[in-house]
Design an enzyme around this catalytic site. Structure first.
Site, short mmCIF file in Angstrom:
data_model
loop_
_atom_site.label_atom_id
_atom_site.label_comp_id
_atom_site.label_asym_id
_atom_site.label_seq_id
_atom_site.Cartn_x
_atom_site.Cartn_y
_atom_site.Cartn_z
N CYS A 2 0.96 -1.32 0.62
CA CYS A 2 0.60 0.01 -0.35
C CYS A 2 0.47 1.32 -0.14
CB CYS A 2 -0.95 0.07 1.70
SG CYS A 2 -1.67 -1.68 1.13
N ARG A 27 5.47 -0.51 -7.15
CA ARG A 27 5.41 -1.14 -5.57
C ARG A 27 4.67 -2.44 -5.56
NH1 ARG A 27 6.65 0.87 -0.78
NH2 ARG A 27 8.30 1.98 -0.40
N TRP A 71 -3.13 -3.04 -1.41
CA TRP A 71 -2.58 -4.07 -1.67
C TRP A 71 -3.09 -5.21 -0.78
CZ3 TRP A 71 0.01 -8.22 0.76
CH2 TRP A 71 0.72 -9.30 -0.62
N ASN A 97 -2.14 1.76 6.19
CA ASN A 97 -0.84 1.33 5.66
C ASN A 97 -0.84 0.21 6.45
OD1 ASN A 97 -0.68 2.88 3.25
ND2 ASN A 97 1.20 2.70 3.61
N GLY A 98 -0.90 -0.86 6.37
CA GLY A 98 -0.42 -1.98 7.51
C GLY A 98 -1.71 -2.90 7.53
N GLU A 477 18.16 -18.55 -5.80
CA GLU A 477 17.68 -17.24 -6.52
C GLU A 477 16.91 -17.43 -7.84
OE1 GLU A 477 16.39 -14.85 -5.80
OE2 GLU A 477 16.97 -13.01 -7.51
N LYS A 481 13.42 -16.62 -8.98
CA LYS A 481 12.69 -15.37 -10.50
C LYS A 481 12.10 -16.32 -11.08
CE LYS A 481 14.17 -12.54 -9.11
NZ LYS A 481 14.75 -11.82 -7.81
N GLU A 484 7.95 -16.53 -9.56
CA GLU A 484 7.59 -15.05 -9.48
C GLU A 484 7.34 -14.01 -10.56
OE1 GLU A 484 10.11 -11.50 -7.01
OE2 GLU A 484 11.51 -13.02 -7.96
N HIS A 500 16.67 -37.22 -1.89
CA HIS A 500 16.54 -38.18 -0.90
C HIS A 500 15.08 -37.24 -1.17
CE1 HIS A 500 20.03 -37.86 1.66
NE2 HIS A 500 20.97 -37.18 0.35
N LYS A 599 6.22 -4.37 -4.12
CA LYS A 599 8.20 -4.05 -3.76
C LYS A 599 8.41 -3.72 -3.06
CE LYS A 599 11.24 -3.56 -6.20
NZ LYS A 599 12.30 -4.57 -6.46
C1 F6R Z 1 12.49 -11.21 -5.36
C2 F6R Z 1 12.22 -10.04 -4.37
C3 F6R Z 1 11.39 -9.52 -2.71
C4 F6R Z 1 12.80 -9.01 -2.13
C5 F6R Z 1 11.93 -8.90 -0.62
C6 F6R Z 1 12.54 -8.41 0.30
O1 F6R Z 1 12.54 -10.52 -6.18
O2 F6R Z 1 12.12 -9.06 -4.73
O3 F6R Z 1 11.88 -11.92 -2.39
O4 F6R Z 1 14.13 -9.86 -2.35
O5 F6R Z 1 10.73 -9.22 -0.48
O6 F6R Z 1 13.19 -7.32 0.48
P1 F6R Z 1 13.76 -6.20 0.59
O7 F6R Z 1 15.43 -6.12 0.02
O8 F6R Z 1 13.24 -4.93 0.21
O9 F6R Z 1 13.48 -6.22 2.19
#
Ligand code: F6R
Length: 604
Positions: A2, A27, A71, A97-98, A477, A481, A484, A500, A599
Site C-alpha cells: 500500500c 511497488r 495491496w 497501510n498495515g 534465487e 526468479k 515469481e 533424498h 516491491k
Molecule cells: C524477489 C524479491 C523479494 C525481496 C524481498 C525482500 O525478487 O524482490 O523476494 O527480495 O521481499 O525485500 P527487501 O530486500 O526490500 O527487504
C-alpha cells in the site's frame, strides 16, 4: 505494498496526489482512491490501476487531499475495500497501510452501536472510531482511537471541519513528512514526494503529526508538542523511462555493471569496519533477510566463512525474531555478536522487526540497503548503502547483485582485519571484485544464446535449479526468479539433496538447471547431474569456459566467462535472471508487476 500520499497547500491537491501516487505504482497494488475536501469530504476509489480511478474522478478545487494504493490483506481487491474509507455522513476520510490485529472485536462493538460497515477491510473501523472520539480536535480523536487499536499502521486522516489539515501517525510502517514552501506533504515513501521537496521529517512510532499549508506539528502520546528535525535528503534520480527496453526488469538487468561500478566507491573505502562500528574481534555473524536478499545473505555466508574463521548463520527475518537468542548474547563485550540485515528497500516489516529484536538482545546491527534514509538505515548501528539506483521491477535483480558485492567487500575487510588475508591477498581480492562488472557484461552480451534456451522451458510442469556450495543460493534465487515472473513452479535445491526425495518428481517434463562450476564440489555435482539425467530430466548446465566434461552430460549448456569459482555467483545470477525474463516474456506475463507481489513488503 500500500502507498499513502497527502498534500495540503495552495495548489489543486487532486493532481498533485495522483501524480505522487503514480510514483509508487511500481511497488504493486490492486486498487486506488482519493479523498478531497469539496463541500464535505468526497471519496473516489476503484479497483485496478490508478487510471480506473482517474476515469471516474470529477474536477476538484480542493487544496487538501489524501490518496492511497491498496495491496489487499483483509478482503479481496474491490471498489468497496479500496481506500480511503469514510463515514456514511461524509465527514471524514482515512487511508491506512498495515494491518489492525484486533479489528474484528472493534468492528463488532461499533456495529452494535449502529455503525454501518460497507467493506471487508480491517481499515474501515478507523473512520468510525476516530469520528466517535471527535469533539473538535482531529489530533485528539486520532490519539484516542490509537489507544484501542493494535497492529502495525500508517494512518492519514482528513476531516470536513479542518479543510486545510492532514493528521497522520505511524507504528512500524513508514511515514515521512515533506516540508515545502507554503505546502506540506505526508507520504509512506519519499519517492512519492521527492519531486516537490527534499526537506523531510521522519516521525517516530506513535508521534501524531498535524500538517497544514503553513505548519507541521508533532505531538507525543500525551499530546504535548515535540521538536523535530528536518533533514535534507539527496535527490534520487527519478526513473520513469525504460530507456528502450521492453520492461524495467530487463533494463535493470542490463544496468548491473553500472550498479556494481557505482557501489564500489562506497564499499572499498578506507577503514570501512570502523565506519560500521566494528571495532572488536567478531565472534559470530547472523545474516537476516527475506526473499532475494536472503539468497544474497546465503552467498555472503559462504564467502565470509571461506575468508575468515567467523561462523555465519543465515535466517529468514520472519523466523529470526521468534528464534532462540543470538549465540554470544550476554557474553563478554568483546564477543558481541554482529547481525547483518539485508534489505534493498529498507522497509521490509519482517527485517525491521528482526533488526529491533537483535538490538534488544544487545547485538551490533549493520544493514545493507539500497535506499538512503529508509527505515532500516535509521535504526541500525552501521549502514552499507548499495548504489543500484531505484529498482522499479518488482523482481529484485540489480539490488541482489550489489548486495552480494557488499558482502564480498565486507568479507575481505573482515579477513584483512583479522589477519586471515595479508595485504597482497587483500589487494588481489579487491582487484577481483573490481573486475566483476566486466565479467557480467560478457554474459549480457551473450543474451541471444540465452533466449534460444527458452523453448525447453515454456511447457515445463516444474523446473529444478540445483547447485552446490556457493552456487546453492544461486539455485534458490534462480527458482525464485522463475516462479515469481513466469508463474512456472520451480524449486531450488542443493544438488546433493535431490536423491533424498525430490528425484521422485523428475521426468521429461521437469527440466533441471544445474550450476556446475569447477570448485571442490565439481565431481560430486557431475554425479548428481548423471542421477538426474538417468531420470530423463532435460539438463541445462551453467559451466565454466573451457569445461570439457559437463557439456557432454548435459542436453544444453551455457558457458560462463573465465572467472574464479568463488566469484561465479555474479555471472550465474545474470544468466538466471535473463533465462527467467525470456521465459516469462514468451509466456506473456506482467513481468514488472507480477501478480500478488509487492516491491516493498511492509506487513509481517
Ligand atoms: C524477489 C524479491 C523479494 C525481496 C524481498 C525482500 O525478487 O524482490 O523476494 O527480495 O521481499 O525485500 P527487501 O530486500 O526490500 O527487504
Amino acid at each position: 505494498m500500500c502507498g499513502i500520499v497527502g498534500y495540503t497547500g495552495h495548489k489543486p491537491a487532486q493532481e498533485i496526489v495522483i501524480e505522487s501516487l503514480k510514483k509508487l505504482e511500481y511497488r504493486g497494488y490492486d486498487s486506488s482512491g482519493i479523498a478531497t475536501y469539496e463541500d464535505n469530504i468526497r471519496i473516489c476509489k476503484k479497483e485496478g490501476p490508478i487510471a480506473n480511478m482517474e476515469s471516474v474522478l470529477s474536477e476538484s478545487t480542493s487544496t487538501t487531499a489524501i490518496a492511497h494504493t491498496r495491496w489487499a490483506t483483509h478482503g479481496v481487491p474491490s471498489d468497496a475495500n479500496a481506500h480511503p474509507h469514510g463515514h456514511t455522513d461524509n465527514s471524514i476520510a482515512v487511508v491506512h497501510n498495515g494491518t489492525i490485529d484486533n479489528y474484528l472485536s472493534i468492528r463488532e462493538s461499533l456495529e452494535s452501536e449502529g455503525y454501518n460497515f460497507l467493506s471487508e477491510s480491517d481499515s474501515e473501523i478507523l473512520p468510525f472510531l476516530i469520528s466517535k472520539y471527535y469533539s473538535g480536535d482531529l489530533v485528539e480523536a486520532l490519539n484516542k482511537a490509537l489507544h484501542e487499536i493494535q497492529g502495525i499502521f500508517t494512518i492519514a486522516v482528513i476531516h470536513e471541519n479542518h479543510p486545510d489539515e492532514i493528521v497522520a501517525v505511524r507504528n512500524e510502517t513508514p511515514l515521512v513528512i515533506g516540508v515545502g514552501n507554503s505546502e506540506n506533504f505526508v507520504a509512506s515513501d519519499i519517492y512519492a514526494i521527492l519531486k516537490y521537496t527534499q526537506q523531510i521529517i521522519y516521525p517516530e512510532d506513535y508521534q501524531i503529526v498535524r500538517v497544514t499549508a503553513e505548519s507541521v506539528e508533532l505531538f507525543d502520546a500525551e499530546l504535548k508538542s515535540i521538536d523535530y528535525n528536518v533533514e535534507t535528503v539527496e535527490k534520487y534520480t527519478e526513473v520513469s523511462e525504460k530507456g528502450g527496453f521492453e520492461h524495467f526488469m530487463l533494463k535493470e538487468i542490463f544496468e548491473q555493471p553500472k550498479a556494481l561500478q557505482d557501489s564500489l566507491t562506497e564499499l572499498l573505502v578506507e577503514s570501512p569496519l570502523e565506519r560500521l562500528g566494528l571495532n572488536w574481534k567478531i565472534g559470530s555473524i547472523s545474516i537476516v533477510a527475506c526473499g532475494t536478499s536472503y539468497h544474497a545473505g546465503l552467498v555472503g555466508k559462504y564467502v565470509i566463512e571461506q575468508l575468515t574463521a567467523i561462523p555465519v548463520s543465515v535466517s529468514y527475518s520472519s523466523e529470526f525474531r521468534y528464534a532462540a537468542p543470538v549465540q554470544g548474547v550476554g557474553g563478554l563485550l568483546s564477543s558481541r555478536p554482529l547481525v547483518v540485515l539485508i534489505s534493498q528497500s529498507g522497509e521490509t516489516a519482517d527485517t525491521l522487526a528482526a533488526a529491533r529484536a537483535a538490538k534488544q538482545q544487545g547485538c551490533h546491527t549493520v544493514a545493507i540497503c539500497n535506499v538512503p534514509g529508509s527505515r532500516i538505515t535509521r535504526e541500525v548501528d552501521g549502514v552499507i548503502i548499495t548504489k543500484s539506483g531505484q529498482e522499479i521491477g518488482v523482481a529484485a535483480t540489480k539490488t541482489f547483485m550489489t548486495q552480494m558485492q557488499a558482502l564480498y567487500a565486507l568479507a575481505t575487510h573482515l579477513a584483512f582485519n583479522s589477519g586471515s588475508l595479508d595485504h597482497p591477498q587483500y589487494k588481489l581480492w579487491e582487484s577481483e571484485i573490481r573486475r566483476i562488472p566486466s565479467k557480467i557484461t560478457q554474459v549480457l552480451n551473450n543474451c541471444e544464446s540465452i533466449k534460444k534456451l527458452v523453448p525447453h522451458f515454456t511447457r515445463a510442469k516444474s523446473v529444478f535449479f540445483v547447485g552446490r556450495n556457493i552456487n546453492y543460493p544461486l539455485a534458490l534465487e534462480g527458482a525464485l526468479k522463475l516462479k515469481e515472473i513466469s508463474y512456472i513452479h520451480a524449486e531450488g535445491y542443493p544438488a546433493g539433496e535431490l536423491k533424498h526425495g525430490p528425484l521422485a518428481l523428475l521426468g521429461e517434463d521437469t527440466p533441471v538447471v544445474a550450476i556446475a562450476v569447477q570448485d571442490h564440489t565439481y565431481s560430486k555435482l557431475m554425479s548428481n547431474i548423471e542421477e538426474m539425467s538417468a531420470r530423463k530430466a532435460p539438463i541445462l548446465t551453467v559451466c565454466q569456459k573451457g569445461d570439457q566434461q559437463v557439456p557432454k552430460i548435459s542436453d544444453y549448456h551455457f558457458e560462463l566467462p573465465e572467472i574464479d569459482p568463488v566469484l561465479s555467483p555474479f555471472p550465474v545470477a545474470v544468466f538466471l535472471q535473463l533465462l527467467s525474463y525470456y521465459i516469462a516474456h514468451d509466456l506473456g506475463t506482467d513481468i514488472d508487476k507480477p501478480r500478488n507481489l509487492a516491491k516493498s513488503v511492509t506487513v509481517e
